[in-house]
Design a protein around this motif. Structure first.
Motif, mmCIF file in Angstrom:
data_model
loop_
_atom_site.group_PDB
_atom_site.id
_atom_site.type_symbol
_atom_site.label_atom_id
_atom_site.label_comp_id
_atom_site.label_asym_id
_atom_site.label_seq_id
_atom_site.Cartn_x
_atom_site.Cartn_y
_atom_site.Cartn_z
ATOM 1 N N LEU A 110 -9.220 -50.340 -159.507
ATOM 2 C CA LEU A 110 -8.782 -50.197 -160.868
ATOM 3 C C LEU A 110 -9.791 -50.542 -161.927
ATOM 4 O O LEU A 110 -9.884 -49.798 -162.696
ATOM 5 C CB LEU A 110 -7.296 -50.791 -161.187
ATOM 6 C CG LEU A 110 -6.179 -49.947 -160.497
ATOM 7 C CD1 LEU A 110 -5.023 -51.152 -160.675
ATOM 8 C CD2 LEU A 110 -5.732 -48.742 -161.232
ATOM 9 N N GLU A 111 -10.362 -51.852 -161.849
ATOM 10 C CA GLU A 111 -11.242 -52.138 -162.560
ATOM 11 C C GLU A 111 -12.622 -51.295 -162.494
ATOM 12 O O GLU A 111 -13.059 -50.677 -163.533
ATOM 13 C CB GLU A 111 -11.698 -53.598 -162.408
ATOM 14 C CG GLU A 111 -12.688 -54.065 -163.376
ATOM 15 C CD GLU A 111 -13.160 -55.610 -163.131
ATOM 16 O OE1 GLU A 111 -13.923 -56.074 -163.873
ATOM 17 O OE2 GLU A 111 -12.779 -56.253 -162.278
ATOM 18 N N HIS A 112 -12.972 -51.014 -161.301
ATOM 19 C CA HIS A 112 -14.024 -50.070 -161.254
ATOM 20 C C HIS A 112 -13.806 -48.585 -161.986
ATOM 21 O O HIS A 112 -14.806 -48.146 -162.575
ATOM 22 C CB HIS A 112 -14.411 -49.812 -159.747
ATOM 23 C CG HIS A 112 -15.732 -49.047 -159.706
ATOM 24 N ND1 HIS A 112 -17.137 -49.294 -159.598
ATOM 25 C CD2 HIS A 112 -15.715 -47.634 -158.976
ATOM 26 C CE1 HIS A 112 -17.802 -48.359 -159.325
ATOM 27 N NE2 HIS A 112 -16.760 -47.353 -159.022
ATOM 28 N N LEU A 113 -12.712 -48.109 -161.588
ATOM 29 C CA LEU A 113 -12.417 -46.773 -162.263
ATOM 30 C C LEU A 113 -12.393 -46.771 -163.743
ATOM 31 O O LEU A 113 -12.876 -46.019 -164.542
ATOM 32 C CB LEU A 113 -11.180 -46.281 -161.684
ATOM 33 C CG LEU A 113 -11.347 -46.077 -160.251
ATOM 34 C CD1 LEU A 113 -9.916 -45.522 -159.618
ATOM 35 C CD2 LEU A 113 -12.083 -44.655 -160.099
ATOM 36 N N ASP A 114 -11.688 -47.982 -164.393
ATOM 37 C CA ASP A 114 -11.668 -48.290 -165.906
ATOM 38 C C ASP A 114 -13.202 -48.289 -166.392
ATOM 39 O O ASP A 114 -13.318 -47.733 -167.399
ATOM 40 C CB ASP A 114 -11.070 -49.503 -166.162
ATOM 41 C CG ASP A 114 -10.845 -49.682 -167.650
ATOM 42 O OD1 ASP A 114 -10.038 -49.027 -168.388
ATOM 43 O OD2 ASP A 114 -11.531 -50.743 -168.012
ATOM 44 N N ALA A 139 0.228 -39.751 -179.272
ATOM 45 C CA ALA A 139 -0.544 -40.936 -179.773
ATOM 46 C C ALA A 139 0.528 -41.916 -180.158
ATOM 47 O O ALA A 139 1.787 -41.710 -180.681
ATOM 48 C CB ALA A 139 -1.222 -40.490 -181.026
ATOM 49 N N PRO A 140 0.242 -43.108 -180.064
ATOM 50 C CA PRO A 140 -1.116 -43.909 -179.719
ATOM 51 C C PRO A 140 -1.535 -43.903 -178.415
ATOM 52 O O PRO A 140 -2.220 -44.698 -178.019
ATOM 53 C CB PRO A 140 -1.128 -45.064 -180.528
ATOM 54 C CG PRO A 140 0.190 -45.606 -180.519
ATOM 55 C CD PRO A 140 1.073 -44.290 -180.552
ATOM 56 N N HIS A 141 -0.240 -43.485 -177.547
ATOM 57 C CA HIS A 141 -0.281 -44.016 -176.047
ATOM 58 C C HIS A 141 -1.476 -43.037 -175.389
ATOM 59 O O HIS A 141 -1.851 -41.966 -175.967
ATOM 60 C CB HIS A 141 0.897 -43.266 -175.499
ATOM 61 C CG HIS A 141 2.175 -44.011 -175.939
ATOM 62 N ND1 HIS A 141 2.717 -45.238 -175.767
ATOM 63 C CD2 HIS A 141 3.035 -43.429 -176.829
ATOM 64 C CE1 HIS A 141 3.473 -45.467 -176.399
ATOM 65 N NE2 HIS A 141 3.765 -44.587 -177.140
ATOM 66 N N ARG A 142 -1.872 -43.629 -174.122
ATOM 67 C CA ARG A 142 -2.806 -42.915 -173.426
ATOM 68 C C ARG A 142 -2.619 -43.058 -171.760
ATOM 69 O O ARG A 142 -1.768 -44.017 -171.492
ATOM 70 C CB ARG A 142 -4.093 -43.670 -173.486
ATOM 71 C CG ARG A 142 -5.060 -43.874 -174.835
ATOM 72 C CD ARG A 142 -5.340 -42.509 -175.204
ATOM 73 N NE ARG A 142 -6.400 -41.899 -174.299
ATOM 74 C CZ ARG A 142 -7.838 -41.812 -174.446
ATOM 75 N NH1 ARG A 142 -8.225 -42.515 -175.485
ATOM 76 N NH2 ARG A 142 -8.482 -41.312 -173.780
ATOM 77 N N LYS A 143 -2.815 -41.943 -171.107
ATOM 78 C CA LYS A 143 -2.514 -42.078 -169.704
ATOM 79 C C LYS A 143 -3.653 -41.386 -168.871
ATOM 80 O O LYS A 143 -4.434 -40.606 -169.325
ATOM 81 C CB LYS A 143 -1.500 -41.146 -169.483
ATOM 82 C CG LYS A 143 -0.993 -40.809 -168.044
ATOM 83 C CD LYS A 143 0.101 -39.743 -167.776
ATOM 84 C CE LYS A 143 0.095 -39.218 -166.450
ATOM 85 N NZ LYS A 143 0.922 -37.898 -165.972
ATOM 86 N N PHE A 144 -4.093 -42.317 -167.660
ATOM 87 C CA PHE A 144 -5.371 -41.941 -167.044
ATOM 88 C C PHE A 144 -4.671 -41.657 -165.543
ATOM 89 O O PHE A 144 -3.756 -42.795 -165.110
ATOM 90 C CB PHE A 144 -6.191 -42.990 -167.018
ATOM 91 C CG PHE A 144 -6.855 -43.048 -168.432
ATOM 92 C CD1 PHE A 144 -7.862 -42.226 -168.769
ATOM 93 C CD2 PHE A 144 -6.713 -44.039 -169.307
ATOM 94 C CE1 PHE A 144 -8.624 -42.338 -170.160
ATOM 95 C CE2 PHE A 144 -7.239 -44.261 -170.624
ATOM 96 C CZ PHE A 144 -8.127 -43.369 -170.867
ATOM 97 N N GLY A 145 -5.039 -40.792 -165.012
ATOM 98 C CA GLY A 145 -4.468 -40.627 -163.496
ATOM 99 C C GLY A 145 -5.940 -40.368 -162.867
ATOM 100 O O GLY A 145 -6.934 -40.173 -162.943
#
Length: 318
Positions: A65-69, A237-243
């Motif tokens: 997770l840290e690497h993808l971030d 906004a202000p939310h974000r989503k990553f997948g």
């Protein structure tokens, strides 16, 4: 991914795929799976029984997770509007898809290889049949309209009529027989849910970091299962989503990971002049080089602290 595009240009109907034995058991067995020693501690929670859909908590490791971030931060300017693969190798932009996406290379780095292998093992397939991973980003009201991972939908004008399920057309090879969608961050209730409106009762899943949603896109006879059409609800906004999209196909894609494939460092933005003035020595053994994906020789890693970037690089990879 020219090789993948070439495979998707075929207009001849591909043969019905045969599911791996483990996948047949997962999705069409007498009882749902919960835990299997071969899955190395992963627990599956059935969130829909017909058709079966599973949640897999902690599918991604904290290190991944840290690497993808870090990768998302370094490549944020490389994300493009999401498109739909169509017959003839075309990629069509759809106004119902306002999210952004970024395709990685097949086996791009240590994290991509580990994730591809874990997804394949989960369903009893070879990592060779896993498509290159795809990162997705949602912000400022972005959403992903109703779609099916195997191809375009028809009867869309009738989708509002109760009981009418759209047909899947233009199934594009290689067939995406199993989908694994991994959430990379938590979202508030009602924000960015993955919704399956044609499952009874309708299924809506809230994003939780590291959790994977797993389903089979075909029925037990190998035909597209239209009930697995789904959508990503808006992320205001202000939310974000990553997948992270992981697709298990019916075709070996090993050629995409051949020796002639570009090195990850060539696809990853290199530090700009602004970054260069902020590079400093690092000895944190938990970090990996964003260029080669390795954490060896931590004493030679440099960290960038420009705008809290914190990317790590080997001198030789800069």
């Amino acid at each position: 991914h020219k090789a993948l595009d070439d495979q998707r240009r075929s207009t001849r109907a591909p043969p019905i795929p045969r599911l791996p034995v483990r996948a047949e058991s997962l999705f069409f067995g007498v009882s749902p799976a919960r835990r299997d020693p071969a899955l190395k501690g992963l627990s599956l929670k059935e969130v829909s029984s017909s058709p079966r859909v599973y949640e897999v908590a902690n599918f991604l490791r904290p290190r991944e997770l840290e690497h993808l971030d870090q990768l998302i931060g370094a490549c944020r300017d490389s994300f493009q509007h999401s498109v739909q693969d169509a017959a003839g190798g075309r990629r069509v932009r759809d106004d119902d898809r306002t999210s952004l996406s970024l395709e990685l290379l097949k086996g791009q780095d240590w994290a991509a290889r580990a994730i591809e292998a874990r997804a394949a093992e989960l369903v009893g397939a070879s990592p060779d049949v896993v498509e290159p991973l795809q990162l997705v980003s949602y912000a400022d009201g972005a959403s992903f309209g109703l779609h099916h991972d195997m191809g375009a939908l028809e009867n869309t004008e009738e989708m509002g009529i109760p009981g009418v399920i759209p047909d899947v057309i233009d199934v594009v090879p290689p067939r995406r027989i199993i989908s694994v969608f991994v959430y990379l961050n938590d979202c508030a209730e009602g924000v960015g849910h993955t919704e399956f409106p044609f499952i009874e009762p309708p299924l809506s899943v809230r994003p939780r970091a590291g959790t994977a949603l797993v389903w089979c896109n075909v029925d037990q006879f190998g035909a597209p299962n239209e009930r697995l059409a789904h959508r990503g609800s808006p992320v205001p906004a202000p939310h974000r989503k990553f997948g992270l999209n992981i697709w298990v196909t019916d075709t070996s894609l090993a050629a995409l990971a051949g020796r002639d494939a570009p090195r990850p460092a060539r696809r990853t933005p290199r530090p700009t002049a602004a970054h260069a003035g902020c590079l400093r020595g690092a000895s944190d053994e938990s970090r990996e080089c964003l260029g080669c994906g390795l954490g060896s020789s931590p004493e030679s890693l440099l960290l960038c602290d420009y705008d809290r970037c914190q990317s790590a690089w080997h001198m030789a990879c800069l």
